[in-house]
Design a protein around this motif. Structure first.
Motif, PDB file in Angstrom:
ATOM      1  N   LYS A   1      34.056 -31.523  34.109  1.00 50.12           N
ATOM      2  CA  LYS A   1      32.957 -30.833  33.441  1.00 50.12           C
ATOM      3  C   LYS A   1      33.363 -30.440  32.026  1.00 50.12           C
ATOM      4  CE  LYS A   1      30.151 -28.644  36.968  1.00 50.12           C
ATOM      5  NZ  LYS A   1      29.872 -27.425  37.689  1.00 50.12           N
ATOM      6  N   THR A   2      32.445 -30.637  31.075  1.00 45.59           N
ATOM      7  CA  THR A   2      32.697 -30.202  29.705  1.00 45.59           C
ATOM      8  C   THR A   2      32.181 -28.772  29.545  1.00 45.59           C
ATOM      9  OG1 THR A   2      30.574 -31.025  28.917  1.00 45.59           O
ATOM     10  CG2 THR A   2      32.440 -32.553  28.844  1.00 45.59           C
ATOM     11  N   ALA A   3      32.468 -28.162  28.423  1.00 45.46           N
ATOM     12  CA  ALA A   3      32.055 -26.781  28.177  1.00 45.46           C
ATOM     13  C   ALA A   3      30.540 -26.646  28.164  1.00 45.46           C
ATOM     14  CB  ALA A   3      32.634 -26.290  26.863  1.00 45.46           C
ATOM     15  N   SER A   4      29.841 -27.710  27.738  1.00 44.90           N
ATOM     16  CA  SER A   4      28.377 -27.653  27.661  1.00 44.90           C
ATOM     17  C   SER A   4      27.713 -28.042  28.981  1.00 44.90           C
ATOM     18  CB  SER A   4      27.883 -28.555  26.538  1.00 44.90           C
ATOM     19  OG  SER A   4      28.291 -29.892  26.776  1.00 44.90           O
ATOM     20  N   GLY A   5      28.515 -28.332  30.019  1.00 44.72           N
ATOM     21  CA  GLY A   5      27.948 -28.638  31.326  1.00 44.72           C
ATOM     22  C   GLY A   5      27.745 -30.107  31.594  1.00 44.72           C
ATOM     23  N   LEU A   6      28.110 -30.971  30.642  1.00 46.11           N
ATOM     24  CA  LEU A   6      27.995 -32.415  30.866  1.00 46.11           C
ATOM     25  C   LEU A   6      29.213 -32.880  31.655  1.00 46.11           C
ATOM     26  CD1 LEU A   6      26.882 -33.450  27.279  1.00 46.11           C
ATOM     27  CD2 LEU A   6      25.432 -33.139  29.269  1.00 46.11           C
ATOM     28  N   LEU A   7      29.223 -34.136  32.058  1.00 46.16           N
ATOM     29  CA  LEU A   7      30.352 -34.685  32.803  1.00 46.16           C
ATOM     30  C   LEU A   7      31.071 -35.731  31.964  1.00 46.16           C
ATOM     31  CD1 LEU A   7      28.765 -35.105  36.337  1.00 46.16           C
ATOM     32  CD2 LEU A   7      30.326 -33.338  35.582  1.00 46.16           C
TER      33      LEU A   7
END
Length: 66
Positions: free
Chosen positions: A16-22
């Motif tokens: 998971k990235t900080a912005s919620g993407l994968l």
């Protein structure tokens, strides 16, 4: 009702990235580099993002992951 388990195969492949993407790694990076251009090899080194059309499916697999 039992808790839903995280799909361990997916947990090892996505982050998971900080912005919620994968985040994911690219395919075609293991061998046979002589058939690929330098530009293609360089771009395959970078991590990619999971397409938005696939996001729902993978989020369900990773539902218990923090």
């Amino acid at each position: 009702m039992p808790k839903q388990k995280t799909n361990r195969a997916a947990a090892k492949r996505f982050k998971k990235t900080a912005s919620g993407l994968l985040s994911r790694h690219h395919a075609y990076t293991r061998h046979r580099f002589h058939g690929k251009t330098v530009k293609q090899r360089r771009q395959l080194r970078k991590a990619g993002l999971v397409p938005r059309t696939e996001m729902k499916k993978y989020r369900k697999m990773l539902s218990q992951m923090k």
